[in-house]
Design an enzyme around this catalytic site. Structure first.
Site, PDB file in Angstrom:
ATOM      1  N   LYS A  84       0.804  -1.233   0.000  1.00  0.00           N
ATOM      2  CA  LYS A  84       0.000   0.000   0.000  1.00  0.00           C
ATOM      3  C   LYS A  84       0.838   1.284   0.000  1.00  0.00           C
ATOM      4  CE  LYS A  84      -4.322  -1.696   2.041  1.00  0.00           C
ATOM      5  NZ  LYS A  84      -5.373  -1.464   3.028  1.00  0.00           N
ATOM      6  N   ASP A 120     -10.209   3.125   1.601  1.00  0.00           N
ATOM      7  CA  ASP A 120     -10.430   2.629   2.972  1.00  0.00           C
ATOM      8  C   ASP A 120     -11.062   3.724   3.837  1.00  0.00           C
ATOM      9  OD1 ASP A 120      -9.495   0.038   2.672  1.00  0.00           O
ATOM     10  OD2 ASP A 120      -7.427   0.562   3.148  1.00  0.00           O
TER      11      ASP A 120
END
Ligand code: NAP
Length: 307
Positions: A84, A120
């Site tokens: 990420k 997210d």
């Protein structure tokens, strides 16, 4: 590149030749990911000619994997552990929120250029919204200070004005480093305080004074042989909302302890679905069929509900 990755890239070439859009996820591990099930069912329900594939990508392979993805014409990607942060320098453009958090979980490729997003944040926020009127004037306690806690803190500080957020971590240096950074994410006057995860006397006070409790640790996840500590759970009280980011099992010890004491609960499955829905919209411009996807994922996860 590893054999598995190359095999899937051959599949991509075949699908692209046949006029399909192709999406996927890069991660290590990746075989357990529910994203292929979520997105392939969404494509099929929405009658979109696209396919979503899991790509096993090791840490050292991420740069080359991104180059190959661009060359083969992959339309979009999800990025999961451990890539990420490491994909960020490989992108042409990064959405400001993803840049601030330092983590990208969704990439779109258009006209040979890549843009990274962090879905997210919205994925975490949406399930809270139905409770917000009840909880917005009271404190919040977050357990854990890793990657997800980072996105959670950013999301809360950007979207809400809670009076105080307590961060409980087992590593003081890491916890305070995260809070120092989070000071810059504030839009309101929220107070940020650190507490040692094992200091149950101090934690008791923080938990008791909080209306929203968020578990960002892997404690209670399938394969993690621990229950959420009773020394903390015993201070959960009625009227609280307990949000566990874990989705395997659907019902964790953290959620069970809250429910037992009159709390309301949010499973990590909701965040998983909503972050996926946001990525789906970025890629296709369409709304994910969330109701159908929730029941497909629950059906898949229910047999695994027992650890
Ligand atoms: P991570 O970066 O590894 O962070 C985990 C945090 O938990 C770290 O602060 C770690 O402390 C702490 N921790 C681990 N075991 C602990 C223990 N026994 N006692 C106290 N603290 C402990 O992981 P993450 O990416 O934040 O993910 C955390 C959980 O959220 C995972 O279960 C993941 O599956 C879930 N998740 C769900 C979603 C969703 O869409 N629902 C999204 C992201 C993550 P140290 O730093 O000291 O090791």
């Amino acid at each position: 590149m590893n054999k598995e990755f190359i095999q899937n890239i051959k599949k991509v070439e075949y699908l692209k030749k046949n006029g399909k859009s192709v999406f996927g996820i890069f991660g290590d591990p990746v075989s357990h990911s529910l994203s292929p099930l979520m997105h392939n069912n969404s494509f099929s329900i929405k009658k979109i000619t696209a396919e979503y594939l899991p790509f096993y990508v090791k840490k050292a392979e991420v740069k080359e994997a991104m180059r190959i993805a661009l060359d083969t014409g992959i339309d979009g990607l999800n990025i999961t552990i451990p890539h990420k942060s490491s994909v960020i320098p490989l992108l042409d453009e990064i959405h400001p929120a993803a840049k601030k958090i330092g983590a990208v979980n969704t990439i779109v490729f258009r006209e040979g250029k890549s843009k990274g997003f962090n879905t997210d944040v919205d994925g975490f926020i949406l399930p809270i919204k139905q409770y917000i009127e009840l909880i917005k004037y009271e404190d919040v306690t977050v357990f854990g200070g890793g990657g997800s806690a980072r996105a959670v803190l950013f999301a809360m500080l950007q979207n809400f004005s809670f009076p105080k957020i307590n961060l409980l971590t087992r590593n003081e240096k890491k916890g305070n480093k995260l809070l120092d950074e989070a000071e810059y994410w504030k839009k309101h006057g929220t107070i940020l305080e650190w507490c040692d995860f094992s200091n149950s006397i101090q934690a008791a006070e923080y938990i008791w004074e909080s209306r929203l409790l968020i578990n960002c640790t892997p404690i209670g996840m399938t394969g993690n042989n621990a229950e959420f500590p009773f020394s903390l759970a015993r201070f959960f009280r009625p009227g609280q909302v307990a949000y566990d980011l874990i989705y395997t099992p659907l019902e964790t010890s953290f959620l069970r302890e809250s429910e037992k004491r009159g709390g309301q609960t949010i499973s990590g499955l909701e965040m998983l679905i909503q972050q996926g829905a946001k990525a789906f919209r970025i890629w296709t411009g369409k709304t994910m069929p969330v109701k159908e996807i929730r029941s497909i994922l629950k059906e898949k996860l229910l047999p695994q509900n027992k650890r």
